[in-house]
Write a protein that holds these residues in place. Structure first.
Motif, PDB file in Angstrom:
ATOM      1  N   LYS A 187      73.362   7.458  47.784  1.00 19.82           N
ATOM      2  CA  LYS A 187      74.629   6.784  47.607  1.00 19.82           C
ATOM      3  C   LYS A 187      75.134   7.356  49.421  1.00 19.82           C
ATOM      4  N   GLY A 188      75.824   6.275  49.653  1.00 21.33           N
ATOM      5  CA  GLY A 188      76.240   6.296  51.655  1.00 21.33           C
ATOM      6  C   GLY A 188      75.234   6.979  52.425  1.00 21.33           C
ATOM      7  N   LYS A 189      73.974   6.136  52.024  1.00 19.90           N
ATOM      8  CA  LYS A 189      72.771   6.281  53.193  1.00 19.90           C
ATOM      9  C   LYS A 189      72.670   4.734  53.215  1.00 19.90           C
ATOM     10  N   THR A 190      71.868   5.000  54.436  1.00 18.94           N
ATOM     11  CA  THR A 190      71.530   3.588  55.421  1.00 18.94           C
ATOM     12  C   THR A 190      70.431   3.686  55.002  1.00 18.94           C
ATOM     13  N   VAL A 191      69.482   2.524  54.229  1.00 14.62           N
ATOM     14  CA  VAL A 191      68.471   2.475  53.742  1.00 14.62           C
ATOM     15  C   VAL A 191      67.680   1.276  54.365  1.00 14.62           C
ATOM     16  N   LEU A 192      66.128   1.419  54.130  1.00 18.27           N
ATOM     17  CA  LEU A 192      64.928   0.749  55.071  1.00 18.27           C
ATOM     18  C   LEU A 192      64.520   0.119  53.808  1.00 18.27           C
ATOM     19  N   LEU A 193      64.096  -0.799  53.580  1.00 18.12           N
ATOM     20  CA  LEU A 193      63.439  -1.434  52.408  1.00 18.12           C
ATOM     21  C   LEU A 193      62.109  -2.291  52.573  1.00 18.12           C
ATOM     22  N   VAL A 194      60.750  -1.742  52.522  1.00 19.53           N
ATOM     23  CA  VAL A 194      60.100  -2.102  53.148  1.00 19.53           C
ATOM     24  C   VAL A 194      58.881  -2.955  51.587  1.00 19.53           C
ATOM     25  N   ASP A 195      58.599  -3.936  52.659  1.00 21.15           N
ATOM     26  CA  ASP A 195      57.819  -5.347  51.980  1.00 21.15           C
ATOM     27  C   ASP A 195      57.154  -5.731  53.010  1.00 21.15           C
ATOM     28  N   ASP A 196      55.683  -6.465  52.174  1.00 22.65           N
ATOM     29  CA  ASP A 196      55.184  -7.495  53.389  1.00 22.65           C
ATOM     30  C   ASP A 196      55.402  -8.306  53.752  1.00 22.65           C
ATOM     31  N   ILE A 197      55.597  -9.229  52.841  1.00 18.97           N
ATOM     32  CA  ILE A 197      56.557 -11.012  53.500  1.00 18.97           C
ATOM     33  C   ILE A 197      57.448 -11.180  53.075  1.00 18.97           C
ATOM     34  N   PHE A 198      57.969 -12.008  53.646  1.00 18.88           N
ATOM     35  CA  PHE A 198      59.325 -12.758  53.448  1.00 18.88           C
ATOM     36  C   PHE A 198      59.762 -13.662  53.396  1.00 18.88           C
ATOM     37  N   THR A 199      59.671 -14.619  51.875  1.00 10.00           N
ATOM     38  CA  THR A 199      59.531 -16.066  52.569  1.00 10.00           C
ATOM     39  C   THR A 199      61.024 -16.497  51.750  1.00 10.00           C
ATOM     40  N   THR A 200      61.789 -16.419  50.840  1.00 11.23           N
ATOM     41  CA  THR A 200      63.327 -17.627  50.469  1.00 11.23           C
ATOM     42  C   THR A 200      63.681 -15.785  50.293  1.00 11.23           C
ATOM     43  N   GLY A 201      63.316 -14.228  50.600  1.00 12.20           N
ATOM     44  CA  GLY A 201      64.550 -13.792  50.564  1.00 12.20           C
ATOM     45  C   GLY A 201      64.990 -12.657  49.233  1.00 12.20           C
ATOM     46  N   ALA A 202      64.493 -13.620  48.272  1.00 16.82           N
ATOM     47  CA  ALA A 202      64.714 -13.638  46.484  1.00 16.82           C
ATOM     48  C   ALA A 202      64.798 -12.198  46.027  1.00 16.82           C
ATOM     49  N   THR A 203      63.460 -11.449  46.446  1.00 13.80           N
ATOM     50  CA  THR A 203      63.029  -9.963  45.550  1.00 13.80           C
ATOM     51  C   THR A 203      63.561  -9.325  46.611  1.00 13.80           C
ATOM     52  N   ALA A 204      64.575  -9.424  48.079  1.00 10.26           N
ATOM     53  CA  ALA A 204      65.040  -7.957  49.281  1.00 10.26           C
ATOM     54  C   ALA A 204      66.279  -8.342  48.922  1.00 10.26           C
ATOM     55  N   ASP A 205      66.747  -9.113  48.585  1.00  9.05           N
ATOM     56  CA  ASP A 205      67.957  -9.288  47.965  1.00  9.05           C
ATOM     57  C   ASP A 205      68.481  -8.837  46.467  1.00  9.05           C
ATOM     58  N   GLU A 206      67.140  -9.066  45.385  1.00  7.67           N
ATOM     59  CA  GLU A 206      68.117  -8.314  44.793  1.00  7.67           C
ATOM     60  C   GLU A 206      67.468  -7.133  45.092  1.00  7.67           C
ATOM     61  N   CYS A 207      67.063  -6.476  45.350  1.00  6.76           N
ATOM     62  CA  CYS A 207      66.697  -4.581  45.650  1.00  6.76           C
ATOM     63  C   CYS A 207      67.850  -4.195  46.216  1.00  6.76           C
ATOM     64  N   SER A 208      68.132  -4.996  47.756  1.00  8.03           N
ATOM     65  CA  SER A 208      69.162  -4.472  48.300  1.00  8.03           C
ATOM     66  C   SER A 208      71.104  -4.295  46.521  1.00  8.03           C
ATOM     67  N   LYS A 209      71.295  -5.414  46.344  1.00  8.02           N
ATOM     68  CA  LYS A 209      72.262  -6.054  45.388  1.00  8.02           C
ATOM     69  C   LYS A 209      72.317  -4.504  44.406  1.00  8.02           C
ATOM     70  N   VAL A 210      71.060  -3.894  44.013  1.00  6.02           N
ATOM     71  CA  VAL A 210      70.681  -2.680  43.318  1.00  6.02           C
ATOM     72  C   VAL A 210      71.376  -2.085  44.208  1.00  6.02           C
ATOM     73  N   LEU A 211      71.033  -1.256  45.116  1.00  5.48           N
ATOM     74  CA  LEU A 211      70.798  -0.189  45.980  1.00  5.48           C
ATOM     75  C   LEU A 211      72.476  -0.096  46.365  1.00  5.48           C
ATOM     76  N   LEU A 212      72.985  -1.630  46.693  1.00  2.00           N
ATOM     77  CA  LEU A 212      74.360  -1.201  47.193  1.00  2.00           C
ATOM     78  C   LEU A 212      75.225  -0.918  45.727  1.00  2.00           C
ATOM     79  N   LYS A 213      75.009  -1.844  44.638  1.00  3.88           N
ATOM     80  CA  LYS A 213      75.506  -1.153  43.689  1.00  3.88           C
ATOM     81  C   LYS A 213      75.706  -0.108  43.265  1.00  3.88           C
TER      82      LYS A 213
END
Length: 232
Positions: A187-213
């Motif tokens: 809550k109220g924080k800027t997050v750095l989400l870490v993964d190895d590969i970015f392909t379509t962005g589906a996983t990063a986007d789903e994780c980001s939605k959960v974090l922002l929510k």
């Protein structure tokens, strides 16, 4: 003691696994860093393209702020990731995470907390570790910000390598959640989400939605490499 450690765990090239310099002279010939003007969302090079977003990201509505990739996912980089994820070359995490952390430092973005992309419990048992966690752990040390392993996969997903963008989105949708007790950690924080590969962005986007929510201020994404595949 140091000589004993070097005998049993000799220094190896993170990209081919050969004992010696890291990276070795041969692999250096094939490593391409992401440089120059990049897309303001996925971080792929866009050269003299007049817009701030690449053609693919102009059609997307990603929830994260921006991805910071170090390499293209090709050649020796692909081999190094394979050694790291599937062959037990844990030491690659240090080399890779240092490069990823330096990319974040040079970008001048403010980070409050580092969170790894989760893998399923079944894959964790099979591999014995979460590769994203190992990367995130070292990145957090370099950036001197807290590491929190806050997310989990609620179900095992199919392997993504043979799925389309839409199939990946459907597969990962609603399968990322906070571990019990971590719901308010971002809550109220800027997050750095870490993964190895970015392909379509589906996983990063789903994780980001959960974090922002859950109240995160912003989500940036740090990855070792980005594919050249069409985001479509």
């Amino acid at each position: 003691m140091e000589r004993l450690i070097q005998f049993f765990f000799p220094r190896r090239c993170s990209f081919c696994g050969k004992v010696g310099d890291d990276p070795c002279d041969e692999c250096k010939k094939f490593i391409r860093f992401i440089q120059g003007k990049t897309c303001g969302k996925c971080g792929i090079p866009i050269g003299d393209f007049v817009y701030s977003l690449c053609p693919n990201c102009q059609k997307e509505s990603f929830s994260f702020e921006k991805v910071f990739p170090v390499f293209y996912y090709e050649s020796v980089v692909r081999k190094g990731v394979h050694l790291f994820k599937y062959r037990g070359f844990y030491q690659n995490a240090l080399t890779f995470s240092n490069l990823m952390a330096n990319k974040i430092i040079s970008s001048n973005v403010h980070i409050d907390i580092v969170i790894p992309v989760p893998i399923s419990y079944e894959r964790y048992l099979k591999r014995g570790y979460n590769h994203s966690y190992l990367l995130a752990k070292n990145i957090s040390k370099t950036l001197e910000v807290p590491l929190v392993d806050a997310l989990k996969r609620t179900q095992t997903t199919k392997p993504f390598y043979n799925l389309s963008k839409e199939e990946r989105r459907r597969e990962i949708k609603n399968r990322i959640a906070f571990k019990k007790g971590y719901e308010n950690i971002v809550k109220g924080k800027t997050v750095l989400l870490v993964d190895d590969i970015f392909t379509t962005g589906a996983t990063a986007d789903e994780c980001s939605k959960v974090l922002l929510k859950s109240g995160a201020n912003k989500v940036y994404v740090s990855v070792l490499a980005i594919t050249k595949l069409s985001r479509g």
